[in-house]
Design an enzyme around this catalytic site. Structure first.
Site, PDB file in Angstrom:
ATOM      1  N   ARG A 121     -25.238  13.558   5.508  1.00 58.23           N
ATOM      2  CA  ARG A 121     -25.972  12.715   6.479  1.00 58.23           C
ATOM      3  C   ARG A 121     -26.421  11.368   5.896  1.00 58.23           C
ATOM      4  NH1 ARG A 121     -28.350  17.855   7.428  1.00 58.23           N
ATOM      5  NH2 ARG A 121     -27.313  18.864   9.170  1.00 58.23           N
ATOM      6  N   LYS A 143     -20.895  -2.518   9.230  1.00 64.27           N
ATOM      7  CA  LYS A 143     -19.952  -1.862  10.149  1.00 64.27           C
ATOM      8  C   LYS A 143     -18.971  -1.059   9.312  1.00 64.27           C
ATOM      9  CE  LYS A 143     -19.712  -4.710  14.278  1.00 64.27           C
ATOM     10  NZ  LYS A 143     -18.830  -5.565  15.109  1.00 64.27           N
ATOM     11  N   GLU A 185     -11.121 -15.280   8.738  1.00 69.37           N
ATOM     12  CA  GLU A 185     -12.524 -14.885   8.931  1.00 69.37           C
ATOM     13  C   GLU A 185     -13.473 -15.981   8.436  1.00 69.37           C
ATOM     14  OE1 GLU A 185     -13.051 -12.446  10.849  1.00 69.37           O
ATOM     15  OE2 GLU A 185     -11.817 -10.702  10.389  1.00 69.37           O
ATOM     16  N   LYS A 227     -23.072 -14.962   8.350  1.00 72.72           N
ATOM     17  CA  LYS A 227     -23.008 -13.550   8.758  1.00 72.72           C
ATOM     18  C   LYS A 227     -24.393 -12.900   8.587  1.00 72.72           C
ATOM     19  CE  LYS A 227     -20.624  -9.373   9.201  1.00 72.72           C
ATOM     20  NZ  LYS A 227     -19.399  -8.608   9.158  1.00 72.72           N
ATOM     21  N   GLU A 237     -25.292  -4.901  17.148  1.00 71.88           N
ATOM     22  CA  GLU A 237     -24.450  -5.582  18.139  1.00 71.88           C
ATOM     23  C   GLU A 237     -24.872  -5.282  19.572  1.00 71.88           C
ATOM     24  OE1 GLU A 237     -20.307  -6.125  16.952  1.00 71.88           O
ATOM     25  OE2 GLU A 237     -19.750  -6.084  19.057  1.00 71.88           O
ATOM     26  N   ARG A 241     -24.371 -10.435  17.843  1.00 71.71           N
ATOM     27  CA  ARG A 241     -23.394 -10.102  16.795  1.00 71.71           C
ATOM     28  C   ARG A 241     -21.959 -10.118  17.297  1.00 71.71           C
ATOM     29  NH1 ARG A 241     -23.703  -5.631  11.912  1.00 71.71           N
ATOM     30  NH2 ARG A 241     -21.571  -5.985  11.190  1.00 71.71           N
ATOM     31  N   ASN A 245     -16.830 -11.544  16.563  1.00 71.02           N
ATOM     32  CA  ASN A 245     -15.506 -11.057  16.964  1.00 71.02           C
ATOM     33  C   ASN A 245     -14.668 -12.138  17.633  1.00 71.02           C
ATOM     34  OD1 ASN A 245     -15.442  -8.391  16.045  1.00 71.02           O
ATOM     35  ND2 ASN A 245     -16.869  -7.799  17.644  1.00 71.02           N
ATOM     36  N   HIS A 248     -10.963 -11.740  17.898  1.00 73.27           N
ATOM     37  CA  HIS A 248     -10.626 -10.354  17.558  1.00 73.27           C
ATOM     38  C   HIS A 248     -10.136  -9.547  18.756  1.00 73.27           C
ATOM     39  CE1 HIS A 248     -12.631 -11.500  13.909  1.00 73.27           C
ATOM     40  NE2 HIS A 248     -12.556 -10.292  13.382  1.00 73.27           N
ATOM     41  N   HIS A 252      -7.018  -7.726  17.814  1.00 74.09           N
ATOM     42  CA  HIS A 252      -6.909  -6.262  17.743  1.00 74.09           C
ATOM     43  C   HIS A 252      -5.737  -5.769  18.588  1.00 74.09           C
ATOM     44  CE1 HIS A 252     -11.351  -5.460  16.422  1.00 74.09           C
ATOM     45  NE2 HIS A 252     -10.599  -5.873  15.443  1.00 74.09           N
ATOM     46  N   HIS A 265      -4.784  -8.100   9.515  1.00 73.19           N
ATOM     47  CA  HIS A 265      -5.937  -8.309  10.400  1.00 73.19           C
ATOM     48  C   HIS A 265      -6.201  -9.809  10.628  1.00 73.19           C
ATOM     49  CE1 HIS A 265      -9.825  -7.498  12.232  1.00 73.19           C
ATOM     50  NE2 HIS A 265     -10.386  -8.347  11.396  1.00 73.19           N
TER      51      HIS A 265
HETATM   52  P1  NAD Z   1      -7.001  -4.521   2.785  1.00 71.59           P
HETATM   53  O1  NAD Z   1      -8.200  -3.762   2.442  1.00 71.59           O
HETATM   54  O2  NAD Z   1      -5.833  -3.779   3.297  1.00 71.59           O
HETATM   55  O3  NAD Z   1      -6.553  -5.351   1.510  1.00 71.59           O
HETATM   56  C1  NAD Z   1      -5.427  -6.169   1.603  1.00 71.59           C
HETATM   57  C2  NAD Z   1      -4.409  -5.900   0.481  1.00 71.59           C
HETATM   58  O4  NAD Z   1      -4.822  -6.542  -0.697  1.00 71.59           O
HETATM   59  C3  NAD Z   1      -4.219  -4.459   0.134  1.00 71.59           C
HETATM   60  O5  NAD Z   1      -2.885  -4.220  -0.174  1.00 71.59           O
HETATM   61  C4  NAD Z   1      -5.082  -4.307  -1.109  1.00 71.59           C
HETATM   62  O6  NAD Z   1      -4.712  -3.226  -1.911  1.00 71.59           O
HETATM   63  C5  NAD Z   1      -4.840  -5.610  -1.782  1.00 71.59           C
HETATM   64  N1  NAD Z   1      -5.895  -6.084  -2.658  1.00 71.59           N
HETATM   65  C6  NAD Z   1      -7.222  -6.005  -2.474  1.00 71.59           C
HETATM   66  N2  NAD Z   1      -7.862  -6.696  -3.416  1.00 71.59           N
HETATM   67  C7  NAD Z   1      -6.923  -7.196  -4.242  1.00 71.59           C
HETATM   68  C8  NAD Z   1      -6.965  -8.036  -5.383  1.00 71.59           C
HETATM   69  N3  NAD Z   1      -8.113  -8.536  -5.826  1.00 71.59           N
HETATM   70  N4  NAD Z   1      -5.808  -8.334  -5.982  1.00 71.59           N
HETATM   71  C9  NAD Z   1      -4.615  -7.878  -5.496  1.00 71.59           C
HETATM   72  N5  NAD Z   1      -4.511  -7.125  -4.386  1.00 71.59           N
HETATM   73  C10 NAD Z   1      -5.654  -6.798  -3.768  1.00 71.59           C
HETATM   74  O7  NAD Z   1      -7.301  -5.657   3.870  1.00 71.59           O
HETATM   75  P2  NAD Z   1      -8.526  -6.641   4.122  1.00 71.59           P
HETATM   76  O8  NAD Z   1      -7.934  -7.834   4.731  1.00 71.59           O
HETATM   77  O9  NAD Z   1      -9.384  -6.790   2.927  1.00 71.59           O
HETATM   78  O10 NAD Z   1      -9.393  -5.882   5.214  1.00 71.59           O
HETATM   79  C11 NAD Z   1      -8.888  -5.590   6.494  1.00 71.59           C
HETATM   80  C12 NAD Z   1      -9.688  -4.473   7.054  1.00 71.59           C
HETATM   81  O11 NAD Z   1     -11.038  -4.863   7.190  1.00 71.59           O
HETATM   82  C13 NAD Z   1      -9.238  -4.044   8.435  1.00 71.59           C
HETATM   83  O12 NAD Z   1      -9.168  -2.643   8.459  1.00 71.59           O
HETATM   84  C14 NAD Z   1     -10.324  -4.542   9.355  1.00 71.59           C
HETATM   85  O13 NAD Z   1     -10.475  -3.756  10.498  1.00 71.59           O
HETATM   86  C15 NAD Z   1     -11.516  -4.468   8.459  1.00 71.59           C
HETATM   87  N6  NAD Z   1     -12.624  -5.351   8.849  1.00 71.59           N
HETATM   88  C16 NAD Z   1     -13.853  -4.809   8.934  1.00 71.59           C
HETATM   89  C17 NAD Z   1     -14.931  -5.611   9.231  1.00 71.59           C
HETATM   90  C18 NAD Z   1     -16.322  -5.033   9.247  1.00 71.59           C
HETATM   91  O14 NAD Z   1     -17.246  -5.717   9.652  1.00 71.59           O
HETATM   92  N7  NAD Z   1     -16.515  -3.824   8.767  1.00 71.59           N
HETATM   93  C19 NAD Z   1     -14.743  -6.971   9.452  1.00 71.59           C
HETATM   94  C20 NAD Z   1     -13.460  -7.499   9.348  1.00 71.59           C
HETATM   95  C21 NAD Z   1     -12.396  -6.669   9.035  1.00 71.59           C
HETATM   96  N1  GLY Z   2     -16.758  -8.389  11.693  1.00 73.46           N
HETATM   97  C1  GLY Z   2     -17.593  -8.373  12.828  1.00 73.46           C
HETATM   98  C2  GLY Z   2     -18.942  -7.837  12.554  1.00 73.46           C
HETATM   99  O1  GLY Z   2     -19.278  -7.534  11.437  1.00 73.46           O
HETATM  100  O2  GLY Z   2     -19.714  -7.693  13.473  1.00 73.46           O
END
Ligand code: NAD
Ligand code: GLY
Length: 364
Positions: A121, A143, A185, A227, A237, A241, A245, A248, A252, A265
């Site tokens: 939890r 998130k 972003e 942010k 949100e 917030r 997006n 997005h 998406h 993404h």
């Molecule tokens: P990712 O986590 O897939 O990383 C991208 C690639 O880069 C992967 O292959 C990873 O292994 C590689 N990588 C990471 N760091 C590295 C480094 N320093 N050197 C070499 N390779 C490296 O993708 P991302 O773009 O970081 O994140 C996308 C995800 O984030 C999506 O799932 C999206 O939905 C999510 N997201 C979440 C939020 C939130 O608020 N929680 C906001 C935006 C996006």
């Molecule tokens: N990436 C959108 C949020 O954090 O709300």
């Protein structure tokens, strides 16, 4: 130089620490609660580069440090691979004080955060984001989620980390396509919140792409500040917030429609921001010159400015179908983040016919 950006959320407040080489410094983690065990969650790409440095930096704080490595990719951000984090926690008899460390990009961060929110939890977790996208967005604000085949990030929780450590030096190993994805972003913060930052991005995009250290530090810091400001006002949100997006809703749909992992993404968000700007223009909110400005910036960042055709028979219909499962939808009505004027955004529905026109004009 190290910067600290506070996230003010009462008893869930924490800091984002931004600097070069800080992942490997024990001093970066002194604010954490004491615990016997830590679990580093990473993937098979990132761990070989930075796992040992993190482990060494944590060695004096935890008597046992365990590790679980996920396969690399958005397509693994699912229930099955979340379960492997729980398996590691239970096999290693991790108690509720165990601290989870998410070492990786947004996929690792979102999954680790959701695991931390649910294990016993709720256990503490730390974000150590290693992509530009995760440093400026996903690691901040709590998130957490996994994907469902019917919709992205549909299963998750709001759960804040205890600390975010953004080490700018790790971005040097990021593939250029991933770096560009992160720039989407960064760009979004200008149109939604800060016209001056938008102008700064226009003036400094070339320095950013070259990973000039000062330009990078400014972009990450300003993105995190914006942010933090938004999340500090609307953590769960219920209103403001949602402006984060921007781009997005279309993005998406692109990611889901192409199959997760085909478009990154940020690539979906890049094309999605142009589509959302075009929609804002057709709603009479911004002029065509603004759409063109944004299109050019997205293009200079190395991102697509047009959406893909998802269905040659009824492309707009397919986008609409996918967008209806967006979390901002209410009673099946899609709600879009639109730009009211450069630096100010809001969320509103739009007539299907108008959205169809935008999709027709913005896909290739
Ligand atoms: P990712 O986590 O897939 O990383 C991208 C690639 O880069 C992967 O292959 C990873 O292994 C590689 N990588 C990471 N760091 C590295 C480094 N320093 N050197 C070499 N390779 C490296 O993708 P991302 O773009 O970081 O994140 C996308 C995800 O984030 C999506 O799932 C999206 O939905 C999510 N997201 C979440 C939020 C939130 O608020 N929680 C906001 C935006 C996006
Ligand atoms: N990436 C959108 C949020 O954090 O709300």
């Amino acid at each position: 130089m190290t910067y600290k950006v506070p996230i003010d959320l009462g008893d869930r407040s924490y800091q984002i620490v931004i600097g070069s080489g800080i992942l490997a410094r024990a001093a970066s983690y002194v604010a954490l609660p004491s615990a016997a065990k830590a679990l580093i969650v990473s993937n098979r790409t990132v761990a070989p580069c930075y796992g040992d440095s993190l482990r060494l930096a944590l060695a004096s704080r935890y008597s046992s440090i365990h590790e679980v490595l996920l396969p690399d990719g958005e397509q693994y951000k699912n229930w099955e691979h979340l379960q492997s984090i729980f398996d590691a926690l239970l096999h290693n008899r991790c108690d509720r004080n165990t601290v989870l460390f998410a070492l990786g990009g947004g996929v690792v961060g979102d999954m680790t955060g959701f695991a931390a929110a649910s294990y016993m939890r709720g256990v503490p977790f730390v974000q150590v984001p290693t992509t530009l996208l995760s440093q400026v967005d996903s690691s901040v604000g709590g998130k957490t989620a996994i994907n469902h085949p019917l919709g992205k990030n549909m299963i998750g929780a709001f759960y804040q980390p205890r600390l975010v450590v953004c080490d700018l030096s790790v971005l040097a190993t990021l593939p250029p396509r991933e770096f560009a994805s992160g720039l989407a972003e960064v760009i979004k913060y200008g149109p939604i919140a800060d016209p001056e930052f938008l102008r700064w991005l226009e003036d400094n995009m070339d320095r950013l792409i070259a990973q000039d250290p000062d330009a990078l530090a400014h972009a990450v810091r300003r993105s995190c500040e914006i942010k933090a400001w938004v999340v500090g006002q609307d953590e769960k949100e219920s209103g403001l917030r949602a402006i984060l997006n921007f781009g997005h809703t279309f993005g998406h749909a692109i990611e889901a429609g192409m199959g997760y992992g085909v478009w990154l993404h940020g690539e979906g968000v890049g094309a999605g921001m142009v589509m959302a700007a075009e929609l804002s223009h057709r709603l009479g909110l911004v002029d065509g010159a603004f759409v063109q400005r944004l299109r050019l910036l997205v293009e200079r960042a190395g991102l697509p400015t047009k959406g893909p055709v998802l269905d040659s028979a009824d492309n707009a219909g397919r986008y609409l179908e996918l967008m209806r499962v967006d979390k901002k939808s209410e009673a099946g009505e899609i709600r879009f983040v639109v730009i009211d004027e450069p630096g100010r955004a809001s969320v509103r529905p739009a007539p299907d016919d108008l959205v169809r026109d935008v999709i027709d004009a913005c896909c290739a």
